[in-house]
Design a protein around this motif. Sequence first.
Motif, PDB file in Angstrom:
ATOM      1  N   GLU A 162       4.902  -1.379  -3.640  1.00  0.00           N
ATOM      2  CA  GLU A 162       3.863  -1.337  -2.620  1.00  0.00           C
ATOM      3  C   GLU A 162       4.093  -2.362  -1.522  1.00  0.00           C
TER       4      GLU A 162
ATOM      5  N   ARG B 251       6.612  -2.735   0.468  1.00  0.00           N
ATOM      6  CA  ARG B 251       7.264  -2.199   1.677  1.00  0.00           C
ATOM      7  C   ARG B 251       6.275  -1.534   2.623  1.00  0.00           C
ATOM      8  N   GLN B 252       5.083  -1.138   2.142  1.00  0.00           N
ATOM      9  CA  GLN B 252       4.150  -0.349   2.946  1.00  0.00           C
ATOM     10  C   GLN B 252       3.013  -1.182   3.526  1.00  0.00           C
TER      11      GLN B 252
ATOM     12  N   LEU C 286       4.617  -3.465  10.165  1.00  0.00           N
ATOM     13  CA  LEU C 286       4.818  -4.001   8.827  1.00  0.00           C
ATOM     14  C   LEU C 286       4.890  -5.529   8.906  1.00  0.00           C
TER      15      LEU C 286
END
Length: 672
Positions: free
Chosen positions: A534, A536-537, A582
Amino acid sequence: MPFNKVDYIPNMPNGGYDPIAAQEQQKIQTKRWQVLVGTFLFVMILANLFIWTRAPEYQSQAIMHFAYTSQNAEELDYIAQQQLSLNQKRLTSNSTLQALSTKLREDHLIDLNVQQLRDMLSATASETGKIITLQTTGPAPGLLEDVLQQWLSLYISLLEREKLSNGSDEELQYQQQLALLEQKITEQKHVVEAFSEANNIISLERNENIIPNKIKGLSNSLDEAEAQKAQALAELDSLNASLASGQQVERPTDRPSIDANRAVLQALEGELSALSERYTQQYLQRDPEVVAKQQKAKALKEELANQIADSQLLYLQDSQRNLAASVGKVNSLQAQLADFQDQAQQFNQKLAEYRRLDDALKDLQLQAKTLNNQLVEQEVSKPFDAKISILEPPFTPEFPVGPNYWQDTLISIIAAIVCAVAALLLFSFIVRKSSSNLGSTNFVVLPGEQRGQPYSKLPGAHQAQLEAKAQALRLGEQQSHQPQESLQPQKSPQPEQENIRLLTTDECQALYRVANKQAKLVIGFLLSGVNITELRQITKADCLLGEAKLNITGAYARQIPLAGQLIIVLEQLCEMLKDDDLLWLNPLSVEDFNQLMINAAHDAELPYPDQPSGEVLRHTYLTYLVSQGVRLNDLEQVAGYLKPVELGKYRAVNRHGKSVDIEQANTIFPYF
């Protein structure tokens, strides 16, 4: 020195999690699903092919009633039931079916042998109702009625021939005569009904018919009209006599208004008379009020005289109109009555003819009743000769009676489920997970490691010794097993598994201190409940800085509380980012996150610095939660998805005290 708290961390063979065994278990589970679904689909498809390819079946039936004259006699009722059972058996006997097959072939070109007829035909007797129900069943609805009709007529003709051969000629003659009489009675009824409709004859009684009723009504109306005429004439004569003698006559409707004016006039004259007694005539003529009253009295007298005259005139005119109307009504009724008198004479003639036709019908009915009594006497003399009547004739069915496709489909689904479960149980019994290759389960014993308590807080000299032993258990098993494996080359090699290291609180704090900003975020997120997949998101919009929480989206959406030190780092990184950006400068993979932690481990000079990874930090965090008493099934509320096999590792973790709700536990690891 004894210790009060000891934590148990499950340690799989070779010191960690066995991915090959998990993969094999996943394959076995997949095969189980394949067996379950495959067996269910196979049985259901095969059964439904059989169910839905069957042709629909139709059914036609006829009901025969056997009337016995002795059915009320208890001593003879048993014999009547035997006769009914005998007829049922004869209907499906081989000789009857053979004769039916021959008749169908010769007369109707229907080729059915005895066996086919036996499968199609059935006869069911009801002794209580003295009936036999004949049924034909087959896929061709048009053929069923013909076969049943021929079967019924063949058997009835067979019984008739038997009656003739048994000497029942006299009874047959009576029946023929009775049938002829019934036909004549029916024809005579039609004649009587047609004659009554054509001539408006309702009853044999004259006064109950339409024309006599009308004459009677006209006579009554004429009497009333003549009475009204006489009353109007008498009233007019009385009015004329009163006027001739000079009497005042007032119309009743005008009398209230005339009486009102008369009363006003009398009151006014009374006032004037009283004034004339009190004052002289010269004074009265000069008083304007008295003069006005005199003038008003004079005007009232004239108005009253005119009103009485008008009332007399109107009264006279009304009386004359009433007399004229009465005379006209009498004349009209007399004309109508004279007209109906001619119709009454014609009706009397038609009524007399109708009575003759009705008498003829009654004579025929009397003859039929007498003949029927004679026939009953013949039947009583032969109590077991049944009178057969057809309560329901054969018919062509319009809809099938079977099979019930949907009911059979439901049964097939249930059977498929049962077969699938049985196949799954058999497969599970045959194919079992091999446990011999996995070895026994070991545990890493970590004294005092409760709620994040570091080794440095353990008493005495046991700190260094226990930490060294725990470190050896966590990290050194793979190396210690290598010499033994070299000494036993004859054994089949088993897959080596990677150890899952359990970090102490001091090690986690050391990692966080030396890490850069991105590594701090990774360590802080993992030790707060974020899954490594999770990371990376996560975007800037997911960081709820004002609430000190992190919003995780997806299938396991949740909000994770964050430590204040991590919020400061987040604010610095998010300062130049947009909401959809991000947190990472460049897209990072799982390996990139692991390398960030390895770099931090080298900088912190931890032992075995290449082992810290996202899996190690997650294992450390989950162990920290379970050691507080958090239930295993509640871990997903904070840590997200956990495989059942991975979740099972933490069953042996020592929970210090009773289980607690996730809301009561400290969900942030003390890494700062």
